[in-house]
Design a protein around this motif. Structure first.
Motif, short mmCIF file in Angstrom:
data_model
loop_
_atom_site.label_atom_id
_atom_site.label_comp_id
_atom_site.label_asym_id
_atom_site.label_seq_id
_atom_site.Cartn_x
_atom_site.Cartn_y
_atom_site.Cartn_z
N GLY A 1 0.79 -1.21 0.00
CA GLY A 1 0.00 0.00 0.00
C GLY A 1 0.82 1.26 0.00
O GLY A 1 0.32 2.35 -0.32
N SER A 2 2.10 1.14 0.34
CA SER A 2 2.96 2.33 0.40
C SER A 2 3.18 2.94 -0.98
O SER A 2 3.54 4.12 -1.08
N VAL A 3 2.97 2.16 -2.04
CA VAL A 3 3.17 2.70 -3.39
C VAL A 3 2.17 3.80 -3.70
O VAL A 3 2.40 4.64 -4.58
N ALA A 4 1.04 3.81 -2.98
CA ALA A 4 0.06 4.87 -3.19
C ALA A 4 0.46 6.16 -2.49
O ALA A 4 0.03 7.25 -2.89
N ALA A 5 1.29 6.05 -1.44
CA ALA A 5 1.69 7.22 -0.68
C ALA A 5 3.02 7.80 -1.14
O ALA A 5 3.23 9.01 -1.10
N ALA A 6 3.94 6.94 -1.58
CA ALA A 6 5.29 7.37 -1.93
C ALA A 6 5.35 8.47 -2.99
O ALA A 6 6.16 9.40 -2.86
N PRO A 7 4.52 8.42 -4.04
CA PRO A 7 4.62 9.48 -5.06
C PRO A 7 4.38 10.88 -4.52
O PRO A 7 4.86 11.86 -5.11
N HIS A 8 3.65 11.01 -3.42
CA HIS A 8 3.36 12.32 -2.86
C HIS A 8 4.58 12.93 -2.18
O HIS A 8 4.54 14.09 -1.76
N LEU A 9 5.66 12.17 -2.05
CA LEU A 9 6.87 12.66 -1.39
C LEU A 9 8.03 12.83 -2.35
O LEU A 9 9.16 13.04 -1.92
N HIS A 10 7.77 12.74 -3.65
CA HIS A 10 8.85 12.84 -4.62
C HIS A 10 9.53 14.21 -4.59
O HIS A 10 10.71 14.34 -4.91
N GLY A 11 8.80 15.25 -4.19
CA GLY A 11 9.40 16.57 -4.14
C GLY A 11 9.93 16.96 -2.77
O GLY A 11 10.42 18.08 -2.59
N TYR A 12 9.86 16.02 -1.82
CA TYR A 12 10.31 16.31 -0.45
C TYR A 12 11.75 15.83 -0.29
O TYR A 12 12.14 14.82 -0.90
N PRO A 13 12.57 16.53 0.51
CA PRO A 13 13.96 16.09 0.72
C PRO A 13 14.02 14.61 1.11
O PRO A 13 13.41 14.21 2.11
N LEU A 14 14.76 13.83 0.34
CA LEU A 14 14.76 12.37 0.50
C LEU A 14 15.25 11.93 1.86
O LEU A 14 14.53 11.29 2.64
N ILE A 15 16.50 12.24 2.18
CA ILE A 15 17.09 11.72 3.41
C ILE A 15 16.43 12.33 4.64
O ILE A 15 16.13 11.64 5.62
N GLY A 16 16.20 13.65 4.59
CA GLY A 16 15.51 14.29 5.71
C GLY A 16 14.11 13.73 5.91
O GLY A 16 13.66 13.54 7.05
N GLY A 17 13.42 13.45 4.82
CA GLY A 17 12.09 12.87 4.92
C GLY A 17 12.11 11.49 5.55
O GLY A 17 11.24 11.14 6.36
#
Length: 322
Positions: free
Chosen positions: A41-57
Motif C-alpha cells: 500500500g505504500s506505493v500509493a503514498a510514496a509518489p506524494h513525497l517525490h518533491g520532499y527532501p529524501l534523506i531528511g524525509g
C-alpha cells in the motif's frame, strides 16, 4: 538467533497439509501477510513525497515511528530491556542497513537501473535469506523450503519483466540493485537475533530511533556539501504521506514482521517478501493507476505457490539458529 525449527512445526518427515499448521504458525503467516499488504500500500503514498527532501524525509519517517512505538509501549506498559554491547551491535546494524540504508539505496538503485533490474534483484531476497540462514545455522535446508524460495524468485522475476522494464546491463545499476537486495535481507537476517534477545517492540523502537538519528546526520552532512535543504515544512498531502509511512509502513509493519519471525523463523518469513510486488499491484489497481497484465498475474500465482510450498516444507529437524 531465532530458530526456524521452533516455528516450522516439523513432526517427523514429509510435507504437511495447511490444516496441520498450529495456531502459532497460522498467526505468524497472518502477521507476515498483513505486513506485506501494508508495504504494498505504500506505493500509493510514496509518489506524494517525490518533491520532499529524501534523506531528511526518511529521518522524519523513522522519528515519527519512534514516537508511535513509545506511545504504544506506554499503552502496553511495556518495560524496555537494556541491551548488552553485543545486542546493541545487532540493533545498530539493523538500523543502518535494513532501515536507514535500504530506503536511500533503493532510491539510488531505481535511478541508475531499470525497474526490471531492481525488481529481479529484490525478488531473489527469499532465496538469499533461506540460504544465508541455513549457512549460519550450519544446517542443510529442506528441499521444500529451497524449492519454494526459488519459485518465489522466479515468479517475482516473471511479474517484474512483464511490466516492460527489462533487465539492462550496467555495473553501477547492478551494484545498487545488489545493495538494495542486501538491505531487504538485512531486515529479516539482522532483525531475527535482535528480536529474539530484546523482543519485537524493544528492538524495533531502538532501531527506528537509531535510524532516524543516522539519517538526520547524513542529511545534515549531505546538505552542507550540496547546499540542498535538509528539511522543509511539508504540505498537507506530504504530511499525510509521512504519517502513513511512519505509522503503517514502519511502526506496524516492523512489529508484524518480527512477530512473524518469532513464530515462523527467519527463513519461512522471508518467503513473504516475494508477495510485495503483488500487494503493490493490487494497491495500484484499487487506486486506478495500474492494470494487471497476464505476465504479472502468472508471476503472482508462481510467487503464491512458492510461498505455500516453502511454508509447508519447513527445514530439517535439528537446525537450531543461534
Amino acid at each position: 538467533m531465532m530458530s526456524d525449527i521452533r516455528g516450522s512445526g516439523v513432526r517427523g518427515s514429509g510435507v504437511r497439509g495447511l490444516r496441520d499448521f498450529d495456531p502459532r504458525e497460522r498467526s505468524g503467516g497472518a502477521l507476515a501477510l498483513g505486513a506485506v499488504c501494508l508495504i504494498g500500500g505504500s506505493v500509493a503514498a510514496a509518489p506524494h513525497l517525490h518533491g520532499y527532501p529524501l534523506i531528511g524525509g526518511q529521518a522524519v519517517r523513522y522519528g515519527l515511528a519512534t514516537v508511535f512505538l513509545l506511545l504504544w509501549a506506554r499503552i502496553r506498559r511495556h518495560t524496555f530491556v537494556r541491551p548488552s554491547p553485543g545486542q546493541w551491535a545487532w540493533v545498530f546494524l539493523l538500523a543502518a542497513t535494513g532501515m536507514a540504508g535500504y530506503g536511500v539505496v533503493l532510491v539510488h538503485a531505481t535511478s541508475t537501473a531499470s525497474p526490471g533490474t531492481v525488481g529481479v534483484a529484490l525478488g531473489a531476497a527469499p532465496l538469499v535469506i533461506v540460504l544465508v540462514r541455513s549457512l549460519l545455522a550450519r544446517v542443510r535446508p529442506s528441499r521444500g523450503l529451497v524449492a519454494g524460495a526459488l519459485l518465489v524468485a522466479c515468479g517475482s522475476a516473471v511479474a517484474q519483466l512483464s511490466m516492460g522494464g527489462g533487465v539492462e546491463w550496467s555495473a553501477r545499476g547492478f551494484g545498487w540493485s545488489g545493495l538494495a537486495l542486501a538491505g531487504v535481507c538485512a531486515v529479516t537476517l539482522l532483525g531475527a537475533p535482535a528480536t529474539q534477545a530484546l523482543g519485537p517492540l524493544t528492538a524495533t523502537t531502538y532501531a527506528c530511533a537509531l535510524a532516524s538519528g543516522l539519517l538526520f546526520l547524513t542529511a545534515v552532512i549531505t546538505g552542507s556539501v550540496t547546499g540542498g535543504p535538509v528539511l522543509r515544512r511539508p504540505s498537507g498531502i506530504e504530511s499525510a504521506a509521512l504519517v502513513f509511512l511512519a505509522l503503517g509502513v514502519t511502526t506496524v509493519v516492523f512489529l508484524m514482521w518480527y512477530g512473524a519471525v518469532e513464530r515462523l523463523g527467519a527463513g519461512r518469513t522471508g518467503l513473504f517478501n516475494g508477495l510485495v510486488p503483488t500487494a503493490s499491484l493490487l494497491a495500484l489497481s484499487v487506486t486506478g493507476t495500474a492494470t494487471a497484465t497476464p505476465g504479472q498475474i502468472t508471476g503472482s500465482v508462481l510467487v503464491l505457490t512458492g510461498v505455500l510450498l516453502g511454508l509447508r516444507g519447513g527445514i530439517r529437524r535439528g537446525a537450531a539458529e543461534r
